[in-house]
Scaffold this motif. Structure first.
Motif, PDB file in Angstrom:
ATOM      1  N   SER A 105     -18.260  89.767 -31.431  1.00  0.00           N
ATOM      2  CA  SER A 105     -17.547  90.204 -32.631  1.00  0.00           C
ATOM      3  C   SER A 105     -17.165  91.654 -32.459  1.00  0.00           C
ATOM      4  O   SER A 105     -18.029  92.520 -32.299  1.00  0.00           O
ATOM      5  CB  SER A 105     -18.428  90.024 -33.864  1.00  0.00           C
ATOM      6  OG  SER A 105     -17.722  90.384 -35.040  1.00  0.00           O
ATOM      7  N   TYR A 106     -15.890  91.934 -32.445  1.00  0.00           N
ATOM      8  CA  TYR A 106     -15.377  93.288 -32.241  1.00  0.00           C
ATOM      9  C   TYR A 106     -15.009  93.963 -33.557  1.00  0.00           C
ATOM     10  O   TYR A 106     -15.309  95.138 -33.758  1.00  0.00           O
ATOM     11  CB  TYR A 106     -14.163  93.240 -31.314  1.00  0.00           C
ATOM     12  CG  TYR A 106     -13.470  94.565 -31.137  1.00  0.00           C
ATOM     13  CD1 TYR A 106     -12.138  94.737 -31.525  1.00  0.00           C
ATOM     14  CD2 TYR A 106     -14.131  95.650 -30.583  1.00  0.00           C
ATOM     15  CE1 TYR A 106     -11.502  95.945 -31.364  1.00  0.00           C
ATOM     16  CE2 TYR A 106     -13.498  96.869 -30.427  1.00  0.00           C
ATOM     17  CZ  TYR A 106     -12.182  97.009 -30.820  1.00  0.00           C
ATOM     18  OH  TYR A 106     -11.549  98.211 -30.662  1.00  0.00           O
ATOM     19  N   SER A 123     -14.413  98.161 -37.504  1.00  0.00           N
ATOM     20  CA  SER A 123     -14.712  97.826 -36.115  1.00  0.00           C
ATOM     21  C   SER A 123     -16.182  98.094 -35.855  1.00  0.00           C
ATOM     22  O   SER A 123     -16.669  99.186 -36.138  1.00  0.00           O
ATOM     23  CB  SER A 123     -13.848  98.670 -35.174  1.00  0.00           C
ATOM     24  OG  SER A 123     -14.292  98.531 -33.844  1.00  0.00           O
ATOM     25  N   HIS A 157     -11.109  87.804 -38.096  1.00  0.00           N
ATOM     26  CA  HIS A 157     -12.164  88.142 -37.136  1.00  0.00           C
ATOM     27  C   HIS A 157     -11.566  88.354 -35.753  1.00  0.00           C
ATOM     28  O   HIS A 157     -10.773  87.528 -35.283  1.00  0.00           O
ATOM     29  CB  HIS A 157     -13.185  87.007 -37.103  1.00  0.00           C
ATOM     30  CG  HIS A 157     -14.320  87.215 -36.148  1.00  0.00           C
ATOM     31  ND1 HIS A 157     -14.238  86.937 -34.801  1.00  0.00           N
ATOM     32  CD2 HIS A 157     -15.574  87.694 -36.344  1.00  0.00           C
ATOM     33  CE1 HIS A 157     -15.380  87.212 -34.222  1.00  0.00           C
ATOM     34  NE2 HIS A 157     -16.207  87.677 -35.137  1.00  0.00           N
ATOM     35  N   SER A 158     -11.952  89.452 -35.138  1.00  0.00           N
ATOM     36  CA  SER A 158     -11.540  89.729 -33.764  1.00  0.00           C
ATOM     37  C   SER A 158     -12.770  89.677 -32.870  1.00  0.00           C
ATOM     38  O   SER A 158     -13.737  90.390 -33.113  1.00  0.00           O
ATOM     39  CB  SER A 158     -10.885  91.101 -33.669  1.00  0.00           C
ATOM     40  OG  SER A 158     -10.619  91.440 -32.322  1.00  0.00           O
ATOM     41  N   ASN A 179     -11.766  93.406 -27.940  1.00  0.00           N
ATOM     42  CA  ASN A 179     -10.699  94.389 -27.981  1.00  0.00           C
ATOM     43  C   ASN A 179      -9.588  93.954 -27.030  1.00  0.00           C
ATOM     44  O   ASN A 179      -9.720  94.041 -25.821  1.00  0.00           O
ATOM     45  CB  ASN A 179     -11.237  95.759 -27.569  1.00  0.00           C
ATOM     46  CG  ASN A 179     -10.180  96.845 -27.661  1.00  0.00           C
ATOM     47  OD1 ASN A 179      -9.029  96.573 -28.006  1.00  0.00           O
ATOM     48  ND2 ASN A 179     -10.570  98.061 -27.365  1.00  0.00           N
ATOM     49  N   SER A 180      -8.494  93.481 -27.603  1.00  0.00           N
ATOM     50  CA  SER A 180      -7.369  93.005 -26.793  1.00  0.00           C
ATOM     51  C   SER A 180      -6.378  94.104 -26.488  1.00  0.00           C
ATOM     52  O   SER A 180      -5.380  93.878 -25.790  1.00  0.00           O
ATOM     53  CB  SER A 180      -6.652  91.867 -27.524  1.00  0.00           C
ATOM     54  OG  SER A 180      -6.088  92.359 -28.734  1.00  0.00           O
ATOM     55  N   LEU A 236      -5.615  97.103 -34.460  1.00  0.00           N
ATOM     56  CA  LEU A 236      -6.312  96.275 -35.446  1.00  0.00           C
ATOM     57  C   LEU A 236      -5.563  96.202 -36.774  1.00  0.00           C
ATOM     58  O   LEU A 236      -5.984  95.487 -37.674  1.00  0.00           O
ATOM     59  CB  LEU A 236      -7.727  96.804 -35.671  1.00  0.00           C
ATOM     60  CG  LEU A 236      -8.693  96.577 -34.509  1.00  0.00           C
ATOM     61  CD1 LEU A 236     -10.005  97.305 -34.756  1.00  0.00           C
ATOM     62  CD2 LEU A 236      -8.954  95.087 -34.293  1.00  0.00           C
ATOM     63  N   ASN A 258      -1.971  89.950 -34.915  1.00  0.00           N
ATOM     64  CA  ASN A 258      -2.230  89.282 -33.643  1.00  0.00           C
ATOM     65  C   ASN A 258      -3.393  89.894 -32.868  1.00  0.00           C
ATOM     66  O   ASN A 258      -3.665  89.489 -31.740  1.00  0.00           O
ATOM     67  CB  ASN A 258      -0.968  89.206 -32.775  1.00  0.00           C
ATOM     68  CG  ASN A 258      -0.368  90.559 -32.489  1.00  0.00           C
ATOM     69  OD1 ASN A 258      -0.930  91.582 -32.862  1.00  0.00           O
ATOM     70  ND2 ASN A 258       0.785  90.575 -31.842  1.00  0.00           N
ATOM     71  N   ALA A 259      -4.079  90.875 -33.458  1.00  0.00           N
ATOM     72  CA  ALA A 259      -5.320  91.390 -32.864  1.00  0.00           C
ATOM     73  C   ALA A 259      -6.504  90.489 -33.201  1.00  0.00           C
ATOM     74  O   ALA A 259      -7.583  90.668 -32.640  1.00  0.00           O
ATOM     75  CB  ALA A 259      -5.597  92.802 -33.354  1.00  0.00           C
ATOM     76  N   TYR A 260      -6.306  89.534 -34.100  1.00  0.00           N
ATOM     77  CA  TYR A 260      -7.397  88.718 -34.614  1.00  0.00           C
ATOM     78  C   TYR A 260      -7.288  87.285 -34.107  1.00  0.00           C
ATOM     79  O   TYR A 260      -6.204  86.777 -33.836  1.00  0.00           O
ATOM     80  CB  TYR A 260      -7.390  88.748 -36.148  1.00  0.00           C
ATOM     81  CG  TYR A 260      -7.579  90.150 -36.662  1.00  0.00           C
ATOM     82  CD1 TYR A 260      -6.491  91.001 -36.805  1.00  0.00           C
ATOM     83  CD2 TYR A 260      -8.839  90.639 -36.962  1.00  0.00           C
ATOM     84  CE1 TYR A 260      -6.657  92.304 -37.242  1.00  0.00           C
ATOM     85  CE2 TYR A 260      -9.016  91.934 -37.408  1.00  0.00           C
ATOM     86  CZ  TYR A 260      -7.918  92.760 -37.544  1.00  0.00           C
ATOM     87  OH  TYR A 260      -8.088  94.056 -37.966  1.00  0.00           O
ATOM     88  N   HIS A 261      -8.443  86.674 -33.960  1.00  0.00           N
ATOM     89  CA  HIS A 261      -8.491  85.349 -33.347  1.00  0.00           C
ATOM     90  C   HIS A 261      -8.825  84.243 -34.339  1.00  0.00           C
ATOM     91  O   HIS A 261      -8.562  83.067 -34.070  1.00  0.00           O
ATOM     92  CB  HIS A 261      -9.521  85.368 -32.211  1.00  0.00           C
ATOM     93  CG  HIS A 261      -9.310  86.512 -31.263  1.00  0.00           C
ATOM     94  ND1 HIS A 261     -10.090  87.645 -31.268  1.00  0.00           N
ATOM     95  CD2 HIS A 261      -8.347  86.721 -30.328  1.00  0.00           C
ATOM     96  CE1 HIS A 261      -9.636  88.494 -30.355  1.00  0.00           C
ATOM     97  NE2 HIS A 261      -8.584  87.964 -29.784  1.00  0.00           N
TER      98      HIS A 261
END
Length: 126
Positions: free
Chosen positions: A31-32, A52, A98-99, A102-103, A107, A111-114
């Motif tokens: 979990s980021y 974060s 939730h991310s 770190n892609s 944030l 699209n930073a979140y999955h």
């Protein structure tokens, strides 16, 4: 897979307060960050706030700074959004996100979140 369940939405008068909660379950060992977004009909999903777990960084959208507070407990995989001094323009469906890592994407971008929750309606009457 990560499952997110939001709660705490509802109807409130302008100037009032609400507290949203989001509990994550499933594969939460990675979990980021966890964040909140909101969306109104006909508009794109809008960033609200994020926390974060790496360094405890917190960011807010300019529209909510000074009124909303995000907090969370990484160990419990839970994030909260305390919303004070609510305005009619805060009316929206609020989504928890939730991310897992770190892609490299900001944030403040969806699209930073999955994983996403199902959303909870917040309605502020004037």
């Amino acid at each position: 897979q990560v499952q997110l369940v939001e709660s705490g939405g509802g109807l409130v008068q302008a100037g009032g307060s609400l507290r949203l909660s989001c509990a994550a379950s499933g594969r939460t060992f990675s979990s980021y960050a966890m964040g909140w977004f909101r969306q109104t009909p006909g508009k794109e999903r809008e960033f609200v706030a994020v926390i974060s777990w790496s360094g405890g960084r917190i960011y807010y959208a300019d529209s909510v700074k000074g009124r909303f507070t995000i907090s969370g407990d990484n160990a419990k995989n839970t994030v909260y959004l305390q919303m004070n001094s609510l305005k009619p323009e805060d009316t929206a469906v609020y989504y928890c996100a939730h991310s897992g890592y770190n892609s490299g994407t900001s944030l403040q971008r969806g699209n930073a979140y999955h994983y996403w929750g199902q959303g909870t309606q917040v309605t502020v009457s004037s």
